[in-house]
Design a protein around this motif. Structure first.
Motif, short mmCIF file in Angstrom:
data_model
loop_
_atom_site.label_atom_id
_atom_site.label_comp_id
_atom_site.label_asym_id
_atom_site.label_seq_id
_atom_site.Cartn_x
_atom_site.Cartn_y
_atom_site.Cartn_z
N ASP A 81 0.86 -1.17 0.00
CA ASP A 81 0.00 0.00 0.00
C ASP A 81 0.91 1.23 0.00
O ASP A 81 1.69 1.43 0.93
CB ASP A 81 -0.86 -0.05 1.27
CG ASP A 81 -1.75 1.18 1.43
OD1 ASP A 81 -1.57 2.18 0.70
OD2 ASP A 81 -2.62 1.13 2.33
N PRO A 82 0.84 2.07 -1.03
CA PRO A 82 1.76 3.20 -1.10
C PRO A 82 1.58 4.20 0.05
O PRO A 82 2.49 4.97 0.34
CB PRO A 82 1.41 3.86 -2.45
CG PRO A 82 0.10 3.32 -2.85
CD PRO A 82 -0.06 1.99 -2.19
N GLN A 83 0.44 4.13 0.73
CA GLN A 83 0.19 5.06 1.84
C GLN A 83 0.89 4.62 3.11
O GLN A 83 1.43 5.42 3.85
CB GLN A 83 -1.33 5.15 2.06
CG GLN A 83 -1.79 6.39 2.76
CD GLN A 83 -3.28 6.62 2.51
OE1 GLN A 83 -3.70 7.12 1.49
NE2 GLN A 83 -4.09 6.20 3.48
N SER A 84 0.89 3.31 3.39
CA SER A 84 1.49 2.79 4.62
C SER A 84 2.84 2.13 4.36
O SER A 84 3.59 1.87 5.31
CB SER A 84 0.56 1.75 5.24
OG SER A 84 0.45 0.62 4.39
N LEU A 85 3.11 1.81 3.12
CA LEU A 85 4.29 1.03 2.70
C LEU A 85 4.29 -0.39 3.28
O LEU A 85 5.30 -1.07 3.29
CB LEU A 85 5.59 1.77 3.02
CG LEU A 85 5.73 3.16 2.40
CD1 LEU A 85 7.05 3.82 2.79
CD2 LEU A 85 5.61 3.10 0.87
N LEU A 86 3.11 -0.83 3.74
CA LEU A 86 2.95 -2.20 4.24
C LEU A 86 2.25 -3.03 3.17
O LEU A 86 1.56 -2.49 2.30
CB LEU A 86 2.07 -2.20 5.50
CG LEU A 86 2.65 -1.50 6.73
CD1 LEU A 86 1.59 -1.38 7.82
CD2 LEU A 86 3.88 -2.27 7.24
N PRO A 87 2.40 -4.38 3.25
CA PRO A 87 1.64 -5.22 2.33
C PRO A 87 0.14 -4.94 2.48
O PRO A 87 -0.33 -4.57 3.57
CB PRO A 87 1.97 -6.64 2.78
CG PRO A 87 3.23 -6.53 3.56
CD PRO A 87 3.25 -5.16 4.17
N TRP A 88 -0.61 -5.14 1.42
CA TRP A 88 -2.07 -5.00 1.51
C TRP A 88 -2.61 -6.04 2.48
O TRP A 88 -2.01 -7.11 2.63
CB TRP A 88 -2.69 -5.22 0.13
CG TRP A 88 -2.31 -4.19 -0.87
CD1 TRP A 88 -1.37 -4.31 -1.85
CD2 TRP A 88 -2.84 -2.85 -0.99
NE1 TRP A 88 -1.29 -3.14 -2.57
CE2 TRP A 88 -2.18 -2.23 -2.06
CE3 TRP A 88 -3.81 -2.13 -0.29
CZ2 TRP A 88 -2.46 -0.92 -2.46
CZ3 TRP A 88 -4.09 -0.84 -0.68
CH2 TRP A 88 -3.42 -0.24 -1.75
N PRO A 89 -3.75 -5.78 3.13
CA PRO A 89 -4.35 -6.81 3.98
C PRO A 89 -4.64 -8.07 3.17
O PRO A 89 -4.93 -7.98 1.97
CB PRO A 89 -5.67 -6.17 4.45
CG PRO A 89 -5.54 -4.70 4.18
CD PRO A 89 -4.54 -4.53 3.08
N ALA A 90 -4.54 -9.21 3.82
CA ALA A 90 -4.84 -10.48 3.13
C ALA A 90 -6.29 -10.48 2.65
O ALA A 90 -7.14 -9.80 3.23
CB ALA A 90 -4.62 -11.64 4.09
N MET A 91 -6.54 -11.22 1.60
CA MET A 91 -7.90 -11.32 1.12
C MET A 91 -8.71 -12.18 2.09
O MET A 91 -8.33 -13.33 2.35
CB MET A 91 -7.93 -11.94 -0.28
CG MET A 91 -9.26 -11.70 -0.95
SD MET A 91 -9.40 -12.33 -2.61
CE MET A 91 -8.04 -11.61 -3.46
N PRO A 92 -9.80 -11.65 2.65
CA PRO A 92 -10.59 -12.46 3.60
C PRO A 92 -11.12 -13.72 2.92
O PRO A 92 -11.43 -13.71 1.73
CB PRO A 92 -11.75 -11.53 3.98
CG PRO A 92 -11.27 -10.14 3.68
CD PRO A 92 -10.34 -10.28 2.52
N GLU A 93 -11.18 -14.79 3.69
CA GLU A 93 -11.68 -16.08 3.16
C GLU A 93 -13.08 -15.92 2.56
O GLU A 93 -13.39 -16.53 1.53
CB GLU A 93 -11.67 -17.10 4.30
CG GLU A 93 -11.75 -18.55 3.86
CD GLU A 93 -10.63 -18.95 2.90
OE1 GLU A 93 -10.95 -19.75 1.99
OE2 GLU A 93 -9.48 -18.49 3.05
N SER A 94 -13.91 -15.09 3.18
CA SER A 94 -15.28 -14.89 2.67
C SER A 94 -15.25 -14.28 1.27
O SER A 94 -16.09 -14.62 0.42
CB SER A 94 -16.07 -13.96 3.61
OG SER A 94 -15.49 -12.66 3.66
#
Ligand code: MD6
Ligand code: FE
Length: 212
Positions: A81-94
């Protein structure tokens, strides 16, 4: 002629190859929305910049191993995520389950999305006709889930000038396009004033792709 002859069937394939699954996500919507809140708590919705130099009216975020990003240089996918520089949240199983089920129902087996783009539309916003062309794998379809207030979806053809059909997408509706229509032009017409009991005056769209 019976009383219900003007009601569209639940599953419909249009001439252009677009598959419409009315209410396909309705039962899952409460779970999807709860999981969505967890995603946007980590990766908030924001207006991406366009290469044209102004921000998009639609607010965007992503989950999955790749997220869709836009800036002054153009559009593409990023692992962070260019805003946080962290990986995007995982895709929820749902999310994953629903996307796979919808794809299979529409005739696309073994859909394995690695990106879910989340768009939030307020009243008066729209998305102009475009094709989804930033992904690497065009053999896999696009699965698009609509939540909240309704919007008119346009789905055209290979050329921008091809006259699009229009479908009203309501809370819980899913559309799938792939194969020959994977690159067809589509968009969302200006969202009209409305209220949804859960989402208020917003429309949320989840689009699943195999981007990498
Ligand atoms: C929709 N969305 O909101 C259709 N494409 O129903 C899209 O076609 C779309 O929201 C690319 C990026 C974001 C989108
Ligand atoms: Fe699109």
């Amino acid at each position: 002629m019976d009383l219900f002859s003007n009601v569209e069937p639940t599953h419909q394939t249009y001439a252009t190859g677009l598959v419409y699954l009315r209410g396909f996500a309705l039962n899952n919507a409460p779970t999807l929305l709860a999981d969505l809140n967890q995603v946007i708590a980590v990766a908030p919705l924001r207006s991406m910049m366009t290469p044209m130099g102004y921000p998009m009216s639609v607010a965007t975020t992503s989950c999955g191993s790749l997220g869709w990003v836009g800036d002054a240089k153009g559009y593409g996918y990023s692992h962070v995520d260019p805003q946080s520089l962290l990986p995007w949240p995982a895709m929820p199983e749902s999310f994953l389950q629903l996307a796979e089920n919808a794809a299979e129902t529409a005739g696309f087996k073994d859909f394995c999305p690695d990106a879910c783009l989340i768009n939030q539309y307020h009243i008066g916003t729209k998305m102009g006709l475009h094709r989804d062309k930033d992904e690497r794998d065009f053999t896999q379809p696009i699965v698009s889930v609509s939540l909240g207030i309704p919007a008119r979806f346009q789905f055209g053809g290979n050329k921008r000038s091809d006259k699009p059909i229009q479908i009203l997408l309501n809370h819980g509706d899913v559309v799938v396009w792939g194969g020959a229509s994977r690159m067809y032009y589509h968009g969302i017409m200006t969202v009209q004033a409305n209220t949804h009991p859960i989402l208020g005056n917003k429309r949320i769209n989840l689009t699943f792709r195999k981007a990498g």
